[in-house]
Design an enzyme around this catalytic site. Structure first.
Site, PDB file in Angstrom:
ATOM      1  N   ARG A   1       0.826  -1.202   0.000  1.00 52.27           N
ATOM      2  CA  ARG A   1       0.000   0.000   0.000  1.00 52.27           C
ATOM      3  C   ARG A   1       0.862   1.255   0.000  1.00 52.27           C
ATOM      4  O   ARG A   1       2.017   1.240   0.399  1.00 52.27           O
ATOM      5  CB  ARG A   1      -0.916  -0.006   1.233  1.00 52.27           C
ATOM      6  CG  ARG A   1      -1.953  -1.097   1.192  1.00 52.27           C
ATOM      7  CD  ARG A   1      -2.773  -1.161   2.479  1.00 52.27           C
ATOM      8  NE  ARG A   1      -3.710  -2.257   2.421  1.00 52.27           N
ATOM      9  CZ  ARG A   1      -3.440  -3.509   2.803  1.00 52.27           C
ATOM     10  NH1 ARG A   1      -2.253  -3.816   3.305  1.00 52.27           N
ATOM     11  NH2 ARG A   1      -4.357  -4.455   2.703  1.00 52.27           N
TER      12      ARG A   1
ATOM     13  N   LYS B   1      -2.132  -2.123   7.601  1.00 52.54           N
ATOM     14  CA  LYS B   1      -3.574  -1.910   7.714  1.00 52.54           C
ATOM     15  C   LYS B   1      -4.222  -2.905   8.679  1.00 52.54           C
ATOM     16  O   LYS B   1      -5.053  -2.539   9.505  1.00 52.54           O
ATOM     17  CB  LYS B   1      -4.219  -2.028   6.330  1.00 52.54           C
ATOM     18  CG  LYS B   1      -5.716  -1.827   6.318  1.00 52.54           C
ATOM     19  CD  LYS B   1      -6.259  -1.948   4.906  1.00 52.54           C
ATOM     20  CE  LYS B   1      -7.757  -1.762   4.876  1.00 52.54           C
ATOM     21  NZ  LYS B   1      -8.281  -1.896   3.500  1.00 52.54           N
TER      22      LYS B   1
ATOM     23  N   HIS C   1      -2.963   2.922  -5.584  1.00 48.65           N
ATOM     24  CA  HIS C   1      -3.783   1.732  -5.339  1.00 48.65           C
ATOM     25  C   HIS C   1      -4.044   0.978  -6.641  1.00 48.65           C
ATOM     26  O   HIS C   1      -4.172  -0.252  -6.648  1.00 48.65           O
ATOM     27  CB  HIS C   1      -5.099   2.091  -4.652  1.00 48.65           C
ATOM     28  CG  HIS C   1      -5.798   0.890  -4.102  1.00 48.65           C
ATOM     29  ND1 HIS C   1      -5.392   0.263  -2.945  1.00 48.65           N
ATOM     30  CD2 HIS C   1      -6.850   0.179  -4.574  1.00 48.65           C
ATOM     31  CE1 HIS C   1      -6.166  -0.785  -2.719  1.00 48.65           C
ATOM     32  NE2 HIS C   1      -7.063  -0.853  -3.684  1.00 48.65           N
TER      33      HIS C   1
ATOM     34  N   ARG D   1      -1.587  -1.780  -7.245  1.00 48.64           N
ATOM     35  CA  ARG D   1      -1.910  -3.029  -6.540  1.00 48.64           C
ATOM     36  C   ARG D   1      -2.930  -3.842  -7.337  1.00 48.64           C
ATOM     37  O   ARG D   1      -2.788  -5.056  -7.496  1.00 48.64           O
ATOM     38  CB  ARG D   1      -2.445  -2.742  -5.138  1.00 48.64           C
ATOM     39  CG  ARG D   1      -1.372  -2.327  -4.162  1.00 48.64           C
ATOM     40  CD  ARG D   1      -1.937  -1.861  -2.831  1.00 48.64           C
ATOM     41  NE  ARG D   1      -2.838  -2.757  -2.152  1.00 48.64           N
ATOM     42  CZ  ARG D   1      -2.475  -3.750  -1.343  1.00 48.64           C
ATOM     43  NH1 ARG D   1      -1.196  -3.988  -1.128  1.00 48.64           N
ATOM     44  NH2 ARG D   1      -3.384  -4.498  -0.738  1.00 48.64           N
TER      45      ARG D   1
ATOM     46  N   HIS E   1      -3.391  -9.447   2.176  1.00 51.76           N
ATOM     47  CA  HIS E   1      -4.815  -9.624   2.424  1.00 51.76           C
ATOM     48  C   HIS E   1      -5.016 -10.748   3.423  1.00 51.76           C
ATOM     49  O   HIS E   1      -4.272 -11.724   3.436  1.00 51.76           O
ATOM     50  CB  HIS E   1      -5.557  -9.964   1.129  1.00 51.76           C
ATOM     51  CG  HIS E   1      -5.697  -8.794   0.214  1.00 51.76           C
ATOM     52  ND1 HIS E   1      -6.049  -8.931  -1.110  1.00 51.76           N
ATOM     53  CD2 HIS E   1      -5.539  -7.466   0.417  1.00 51.76           C
ATOM     54  CE1 HIS E   1      -6.101  -7.730  -1.674  1.00 51.76           C
ATOM     55  NE2 HIS E   1      -5.801  -6.830  -0.763  1.00 51.76           N
TER      56      HIS E   1
ATOM     57  N   TYR F   1      -5.865 -21.037  11.127  1.00 51.13           N
ATOM     58  CA  TYR F   1      -4.930 -22.149  11.069  1.00 51.13           C
ATOM     59  C   TYR F   1      -3.783 -21.946  10.082  1.00 51.13           C
ATOM     60  O   TYR F   1      -2.693 -22.466  10.279  1.00 51.13           O
ATOM     61  CB  TYR F   1      -5.671 -23.445  10.710  1.00 51.13           C
ATOM     62  CG  TYR F   1      -6.460 -23.997  11.864  1.00 51.13           C
ATOM     63  CD1 TYR F   1      -5.885 -24.894  12.751  1.00 51.13           C
ATOM     64  CD2 TYR F   1      -7.770 -23.599  12.087  1.00 51.13           C
ATOM     65  CE1 TYR F   1      -6.594 -25.397  13.828  1.00 51.13           C
ATOM     66  CE2 TYR F   1      -8.497 -24.095  13.152  1.00 51.13           C
ATOM     67  CZ  TYR F   1      -7.905 -24.989  14.021  1.00 51.13           C
ATOM     68  OH  TYR F   1      -8.611 -25.473  15.085  1.00 51.13           O
TER      69      TYR F   1
END
Length: 161
Positions: A4, A31, A96, A99, A123, A133
């Site tokens: 970012r 973030k 952005h 990305r 993400h 997990y």
């Protein structure tokens, strides 16, 4: 690097491990408040070598031109795109957008699994149980992804010919 805008503009030299080609962004700058490891391509390392000379004396990879004590502003990259090509990119492309473009390219390329691309973008897993997990970093594949992306952006003359 698929990161970012603020992660780039506020990057610090202490986060960069040139010897291992890794950039570790601390949790407080992310973030989602989790640390993020970013594999660095050969081209990124070469660029960082040049930037280190230009920012000598600053803790920031991209210090302000007026003071080495602060990073460039969070709007610097948006302003750069707005002024590129006589203003033709204003409103059409943004940090952005890089990305989004990188993600689309990587997912269309076919060599990289979706999990690898999503991890590079930092993400979080939408499936909460899987996210609880699975803490895989996929670093070997992400190194390949970052090098392939850099080679796509900066092909050698031999590859273009």
């Amino acid at each position: 690097t698929f990161v970012r805008k603020t992660e780039v503009t506020e990057a610090r030299w202490e986060e960069i491990d040139m010897a291992n080609a890794l950039w570790t962004i601390p949790a407080e700058r992310m973030k989602m408040k989790d640390p993020h490891i970013v594999p660095l391509s050969t081209q990124a390392l070469e660029t960082l070598e040049i930037l280190r000379k230009n920012s000598e004396g600053s803790e920031y990879v991209f210090p302000k031109s007026s003071t080495l004590l602060k990073p460039i502003s969070r709007t610097a990259l948006n302003n750069m795109f707005s002024k590129m090509d006589g203003g033709n990119y204003k409103g059409k492309f943004s940090p952005h957008g890089i990305r989004s473009t990188a993600s689309t390219w990587a997912n269309n390329d076919g060599r990289f699994r979706g999990d690898v691309v999503e991890r590079q973008l930092a993400h979080v897993e939408r499936n909460q149980i899987r996210g609880d997990y699975n803490h895989a970093q996929y670093l070997p594949e992400r190194f390949q992804l970052m090098q392939a992306w850099a080679d796509f952006l900066f092909p050698t003359v031999k590859e273009v010919a």
